[in-house]
Design a protein around this motif. Sequence first.
Motif: not given
Length: 186
Positions: A47-51, A59-60, A145-152
């Motif tokens: 999901l993190t990679f997809i985001s 935009p997400l 860039n924060s992968s955790w914020l993209n995942f969130s």
Amino acid sequence: MIEILISLIFFATLSVSSGLFCLTYILNLERNIFKLSEIGLIGITFLTFISFLIHFFFPLNTNINLIIVIFLLILGLFKNTNFFFNYIKKNYLISITTLFIVFLMTLNYNPHEDYGYYHLPYIINIISEKIIFGLSNLQPQFGWNSSWLNFSSIFYLPILGLNGVHMANPILFFFVLYLFLEIAFS
């Protein structure tokens, strides 16, 4: 309170479904060699990679996230429904214990004071615009860039809104605790 419990169950199912989708269709690995917690952690990574990938082009926002969620739930559980429910039945005590602990933890969740200074504006940029190059010229913290914020931000769905974004931490904790309990009881 019931919204939190339903969100936990839904997002845990989404993570497992994403992990099953990744194992089945992308990596072509046998799902039986993985524990459910490992599949969930693979799903979080996927999901993190997809985001990251989708955020380059769109935009997400709620519409894009809803398409991603429906796609992954349908294709991830399509061939794997029996595997998923049999695993839950087999380990129902671990599942209920983990869900109860994470639910209690989530009830007392309060964001840290820097949430409004950095995390929330970053998430709002992710859900309102596709990737903006040069954003760090406006705010230096946006340069990393924060992968955790993209995942969130992938949990920003129509019914939950920004409250869904807070479910990323409990979902990760759910699968880590589930893994520890699986190892402890085996």
